[in-house]
Design a protein around this motif. Sequence first.
Motif, PDB file in Angstrom:
ATOM      1  N   LEU A 113       0.834  -1.200   0.000  1.00 49.68           N
ATOM      2  CA  LEU A 113       0.000   0.000   0.000  1.00 49.68           C
ATOM      3  C   LEU A 113       0.870   1.252   0.000  1.00 49.68           C
ATOM      4  O   LEU A 113       1.956   1.256   0.577  1.00 49.68           O
ATOM      5  CB  LEU A 113      -0.886   0.013   1.248  1.00 49.68           C
ATOM      6  N   PRO A 114       0.387   2.325  -0.644  1.00 45.87           N
ATOM      7  CA  PRO A 114       1.157   3.572  -0.610  1.00 45.87           C
ATOM      8  C   PRO A 114       1.232   4.101   0.820  1.00 45.87           C
ATOM      9  O   PRO A 114       0.251   4.066   1.552  1.00 45.87           O
ATOM     10  CB  PRO A 114       0.331   4.528  -1.472  1.00 45.87           C
ATOM     11  N   ALA A 117      -1.354   6.593   1.567  1.00 42.62           N
ATOM     12  CA  ALA A 117      -2.697   6.095   1.834  1.00 42.62           C
ATOM     13  C   ALA A 117      -2.803   5.550   3.249  1.00 42.62           C
ATOM     14  O   ALA A 117      -3.745   5.872   3.987  1.00 42.62           O
ATOM     15  CB  ALA A 117      -3.058   5.010   0.821  1.00 42.62           C
ATOM     16  N   ILE A 121      -5.151   6.540   6.691  1.00 43.35           N
ATOM     17  CA  ILE A 121      -5.918   5.626   7.535  1.00 43.35           C
ATOM     18  C   ILE A 121      -5.511   5.771   8.994  1.00 43.35           C
ATOM     19  O   ILE A 121      -6.339   5.863   9.885  1.00 43.35           O
ATOM     20  CB  ILE A 121      -5.720   4.174   7.053  1.00 43.35           C
ATOM     21  N   GLN A 135     -11.463   5.872  21.012  1.00 40.22           N
ATOM     22  CA  GLN A 135     -12.629   5.103  21.431  1.00 40.22           C
ATOM     23  C   GLN A 135     -12.219   3.952  22.339  1.00 40.22           C
ATOM     24  O   GLN A 135     -12.883   3.673  23.331  1.00 40.22           O
ATOM     25  CB  GLN A 135     -13.357   4.562  20.206  1.00 40.22           C
TER      26      GLN A 135
ATOM     27  N   ILE B  30      -4.024  -6.289  10.143  1.00 37.41           N
ATOM     28  CA  ILE B  30      -4.993  -5.845   9.136  1.00 37.41           C
ATOM     29  C   ILE B  30      -6.073  -4.956   9.746  1.00 37.41           C
ATOM     30  O   ILE B  30      -6.931  -4.452   9.027  1.00 37.41           O
ATOM     31  CB  ILE B  30      -5.657  -7.017   8.388  1.00 37.41           C
ATOM     32  N   LEU B  31      -5.972  -4.742  11.056  1.00 38.98           N
ATOM     33  CA  LEU B  31      -6.984  -3.909  11.700  1.00 38.98           C
ATOM     34  C   LEU B  31      -7.123  -2.529  11.044  1.00 38.98           C
ATOM     35  O   LEU B  31      -8.246  -2.119  10.716  1.00 38.98           O
ATOM     36  CB  LEU B  31      -6.664  -3.779  13.196  1.00 38.98           C
ATOM     37  N   PRO B  32      -6.035  -1.786  10.834  1.00 39.00           N
ATOM     38  CA  PRO B  32      -6.195  -0.455  10.218  1.00 39.00           C
ATOM     39  C   PRO B  32      -6.897  -0.527   8.868  1.00 39.00           C
ATOM     40  O   PRO B  32      -7.735   0.316   8.553  1.00 39.00           O
ATOM     41  CB  PRO B  32      -4.754   0.033  10.062  1.00 39.00           C
ATOM     42  N   LEU B  33      -6.556  -1.555   8.119  1.00 40.83           N
ATOM     43  CA  LEU B  33      -7.155  -1.688   6.791  1.00 40.83           C
ATOM     44  C   LEU B  33      -8.637  -2.044   6.909  1.00 40.83           C
ATOM     45  O   LEU B  33      -9.486  -1.490   6.197  1.00 40.83           O
ATOM     46  CB  LEU B  33      -6.410  -2.774   6.020  1.00 40.83           C
ATOM     47  N   TYR B  35     -10.541  -1.329   9.323  1.00 42.79           N
ATOM     48  CA  TYR B  35     -11.172  -0.098   9.796  1.00 42.79           C
ATOM     49  C   TYR B  35     -11.462   0.822   8.613  1.00 42.79           C
ATOM     50  O   TYR B  35     -12.564   1.377   8.477  1.00 42.79           O
ATOM     51  CB  TYR B  35     -10.190   0.539  10.775  1.00 42.79           C
ATOM     52  N   ALA B  36     -10.505   0.948   7.727  1.00 47.20           N
ATOM     53  CA  ALA B  36     -10.695   1.801   6.548  1.00 47.20           C
ATOM     54  C   ALA B  36     -11.833   1.257   5.682  1.00 47.20           C
ATOM     55  O   ALA B  36     -12.663   2.021   5.185  1.00 47.20           O
ATOM     56  CB  ALA B  36      -9.401   1.873   5.750  1.00 47.20           C
ATOM     57  N   THR B  39     -15.232   2.097   7.282  1.00 47.82           N
ATOM     58  CA  THR B  39     -15.608   3.503   7.126  1.00 47.82           C
ATOM     59  C   THR B  39     -15.995   3.828   5.691  1.00 47.82           C
ATOM     60  O   THR B  39     -16.960   4.546   5.440  1.00 47.82           O
ATOM     61  CB  THR B  39     -14.435   4.393   7.556  1.00 47.82           C
ATOM     62  N   SER B  47     -19.230   5.867  10.686  1.00 49.32           N
ATOM     63  CA  SER B  47     -17.788   5.740  10.476  1.00 49.32           C
ATOM     64  C   SER B  47     -17.054   5.414  11.765  1.00 49.32           C
ATOM     65  O   SER B  47     -15.976   4.841  11.740  1.00 49.32           O
ATOM     66  CB  SER B  47     -17.216   7.012   9.838  1.00 49.32           C
ATOM     67  N   THR B  48     -17.611   5.763  12.897  1.00 48.45           N
ATOM     68  CA  THR B  48     -16.955   5.347  14.138  1.00 48.45           C
ATOM     69  C   THR B  48     -17.923   4.597  15.044  1.00 48.45           C
ATOM     70  O   THR B  48     -17.648   4.409  16.213  1.00 48.45           O
ATOM     71  CB  THR B  48     -16.396   6.569  14.901  1.00 48.45           C
ATOM     72  N   TRP B 243     -14.328  11.870   6.996  1.00 50.08           N
ATOM     73  CA  TRP B 243     -13.473  10.696   6.939  1.00 50.08           C
ATOM     74  C   TRP B 243     -13.996   9.627   5.992  1.00 50.08           C
ATOM     75  O   TRP B 243     -13.217   8.902   5.385  1.00 50.08           O
ATOM     76  CB  TRP B 243     -13.297  10.101   8.338  1.00 50.08           C
ATOM     77  N   ILE B 246     -12.712  10.518   2.671  1.00 48.92           N
ATOM     78  CA  ILE B 246     -11.245  10.410   2.586  1.00 48.92           C
ATOM     79  C   ILE B 246     -10.809   8.944   2.564  1.00 48.92           C
ATOM     80  O   ILE B 246      -9.965   8.546   1.758  1.00 48.92           O
ATOM     81  CB  ILE B 246     -10.578  11.162   3.754  1.00 48.92           C
ATOM     82  N   THR B 250      -8.867   7.009  -0.283  1.00 47.79           N
ATOM     83  CA  THR B 250      -7.635   6.297   0.056  1.00 47.79           C
ATOM     84  C   THR B 250      -7.647   4.871  -0.488  1.00 47.79           C
ATOM     85  O   THR B 250      -6.682   4.419  -1.119  1.00 47.79           O
ATOM     86  CB  THR B 250      -7.471   6.257   1.588  1.00 47.79           C
ATOM     87  N   LEU B 251      -8.768   4.193  -0.252  1.00 47.01           N
ATOM     88  CA  LEU B 251      -8.859   2.819  -0.740  1.00 47.01           C
ATOM     89  C   LEU B 251      -8.845   2.786  -2.268  1.00 47.01           C
ATOM     90  O   LEU B 251      -8.262   1.889  -2.869  1.00 47.01           O
ATOM     91  CB  LEU B 251     -10.125   2.151  -0.217  1.00 47.01           C
ATOM     92  N   SER B 254      -5.306   3.010  -3.554  1.00 47.47           N
ATOM     93  CA  SER B 254      -4.505   1.799  -3.365  1.00 47.47           C
ATOM     94  C   SER B 254      -5.174   0.599  -4.003  1.00 47.47           C
ATOM     95  O   SER B 254      -4.564  -0.465  -4.077  1.00 47.47           O
ATOM     96  CB  SER B 254      -4.298   1.512  -1.873  1.00 47.47           C
TER      97      SER B 254
END
Lengths: 291, 278, 340
Positions: A113-114, A117, A121, A135, B30-33, B35-36, B39, B47-48, B243, B246, B250-251, B254
Amino acid sequence: MNRASAHIHGWLLLLPAAVLLAAFTHFPAFATLWHSFLSTPKGARPAVWVGLDNYQGMLEDPVFWQVLGNNLWFALGTIPASIALALLMAVWVNGKLAGRGFLRMAYFTPTVLPMIAVANIWLFFYTPTYGLLEQVTGTLGLPSHNWLGSQSTALACLIVVTIWKEAGFFMIFYLAALQSISPSLAEAAAIEGAGRWYYFRRVLFPLLMPTTLFVLVNAVINSFRLVDHIVVMTRGGPDNASALLLFYIYEVAFKYWDSAYASALTMVLLALLGAAALLQFAFLEKRTHYQ
Amino acid sequence: MISARNPMQPGGWGRALETTGAWLLALLWILPLAYAFWTAFHPPEFSTRFELLAPLTLQNFANAWAAAPFARYFINTMVLVALILAAQLVLCTLAAYAFARYNFFGRDVLFMLVLVQLMVMPDVLIVENYRSMAALDLTDTILAIGLPYMASAFGIFLLRQTFKTVPRELDDAARVEGASSLQVLWKVYVPLARPVYVAFGLVSVSHHWNNFLWPLIVTNSVNSRPLTVGLQVFSSTDQGIDWSIITAATLMTSGPLLVAFLLFQRQFVQSFMRAGIR
Amino acid sequence: MSAIRLHDVTKAWGTARAVDGVSFEAAAGGFAVLLGPSGCGKSTTLRLIAGLETVSAGRVLIGGTDVTELPPARRGIAMVFQSYALFPHLSVAENILFGLKVRGVPATERGERLRSTADLLGLSALLERKPSQLSGGQQQRVALGRAIIARAPVCLMDEPLSNLDAQLRHDMRREIRALQRKLGITMVYVTHDQTEAMSMADQVVLMNNGRIEQNATPAELYARPATAFAARFVGTPPMNVVSLPAITGEGLLLGLRPEHIRLGTEGVAATVATVEYLGADSIVACRVGETLLNARLPGRATFATGAAVRLAWDRDHTHLFNAADGRRVEPASAPATLAA
Ligand SMILES: Nc1ncnc2c1ncn2[C@@H]1O[C@H](COP(=O)(O)OP(=O)(O)O)[C@@H](O)[C@H]1O
Ligand SMILES: [Mg+2]
């Protein structure tokens, strides 16, 4: 083919690449050195020779020292952690654990991934009040904290992102090395009664040493080269708490347009990279040692 | 059926423990991904807020696509990546062939000079390279983004190593048949190095698809901006806090690489390995 | 000293059985060779004894103890791998001492054992070298050293000589054999080379397709092969196993070793097909009808191709095999016309 034509052919084949390399690697490196001794041209005033003034200014520039310090902490924070994680990941993925296809995919995905990007996130992840991190800490009853907006945590946040992005990349090198180690070594060790940890410490880890050095040098270079996430996440702030050397060069050159000072700063960066190069050459001998 | 046993694989409890650890780390990774994805595919009010039955939507992608010239950015990036790769393949092949099979004056010194680029990458020479592009009147063009990367020391090194493993006999045999040097290169060396070309191509494409700082510096209009810079301009200006849009953008940027990676995972990993072993 | 016993051992990968119901006993202090063509399951059998693979069915006993469920380290064995499996980053001394260090043998004892092992194998001058700085034969000795220093009662070797050149292989055969006798080790040795097996073994276990064809002494294997396969596998050149119903009657195969065929003026009529001169002797291929028979004659045989000859042999040297299943049939129960 006679000898003269071998020379000419060789040179002709090399020529296109050599011209571009010289124009965009060697020439700019020397031009940087030259310009670091000149002043920045301003309006009608052309650049003049100022000797070591730019370097003098650098030594007196507190931001430079702060940025250098940040870069050091950044390197110390990212390199050992990402290498250790990479090794762990490689050992796991190389083994016969359940679902290793998924594991490999999960570990490696951040690499493709870039950075720009993933920084977006993570920016969202760290966002005050809305972000996932807030949270989670909120549910745990911890006080709210502006992770990227506070001097004490901004750099650490960048370090986490970098480790996350790089560990899977370095894993690949370890994985390749692990796969080239003959399984009969493990069997010989097992017959002699060596346990898993003993085998790792006395056989696997030493055999992976060349890979570790290679990864180390790459990690050092990356710690000076990777600043994309700073642009997105903190812009070096607050108060330069998360600025790294290359980001500072970028700001000096393209925000304050002080190209002479930026050249002097670049020379420092080149010197650091040169040191990394020497490190690699010094250990290059070792790499071939076992083969 | 009991399968072969590697004595250095964990067994029993250790195995369960390690499997759990490996999976936890993978989920964390892979959690951040994830999450993206959440959202991007849900309306902004979710989103949250994580509710299992939250409605899915593609509206965020549509909004993002409409809010900035992403189509143009995509085209720019693809042209950029193709341009760099094509130039690299030609230049590095010729140079690697010279280094691997010609004994010309100054070869070893020149090779060292090439390797310098592995340390002193164009990424750090931004000040002077910008000056050069300005002098050549190339700023804000796709060519300017690509030029510093076209002669890749990494590519030359990789291909030289590969060419050196080609048996001399094959080379000789082709020459006995009357092939010229370039024909030998094209008919013998290039086909034999195919896997390495694939590996180098994948690494190069993903690297330049993702490159950011230099394109950011040298471009300043929609006409030349690649996706990464476009995304940054987009997310740092008008969108402010939305968000959902955005992350969708972002997705999107990529996306092609991610899809390609998920489809050709094995090839990707093997290519990075091959390119890394050197 | 420990005898090794395998009870009906099977190893399957999926439906493919690499080892299929193998039972044999290797005598304590003896030299047993697992012999057979490539892919017949020799290595798998050895690895099952070592505990590097788990059995699908059956039991493995070493020295009377059932070791089927034990890990390799607790079976009292040492092993020499085909690739030697030397640790490339460790010196010769460290490689040899690896197992003693793992097992926490005190340093003084380690030093003594290293000295005596190195002396025994002629490695004393090489102890500080890395494996990559040794020749193939020297690496082989280091692997041997690592195997014998632990004084394990059982030693397993998987084609240990296959990476050496012919001369060295010949010398090492004797050396390994002498070492095994001197130390009183129970040896199980894998090879696909029947000369190696015949010259080294007390006991040869001949395998084919995951099963045992014959388990016998080398002399017995040579003199009374149990199957046509065993007959064809042993000897240089191997036994002629042919179908000549005129001599044996229907349903039988005739086995004749080349060295037992005489060329002369009486016996079965044949024509000379080829003559191959090997120095000490010559191999003459003769055609009886459509069937080729090799005869081995001392010295240089001077027959013209196509020359008419007669072949003769003794009744004692005749072997018969059932054409249907390849099993040996005792000549007593066969027609009396076998000598020619
Ligand atoms: N790990 C394994 N997985 C699947 N099949 C195997 C494995 N190891 C060996 N085999 C198969 O078992 C058979 C016997 O192999 P092996 O014991 O190595 O033969 P040998 O040593 O006699 O040449 C072969 O057909 C081989 O392909
Ligand atoms: Mg084998």
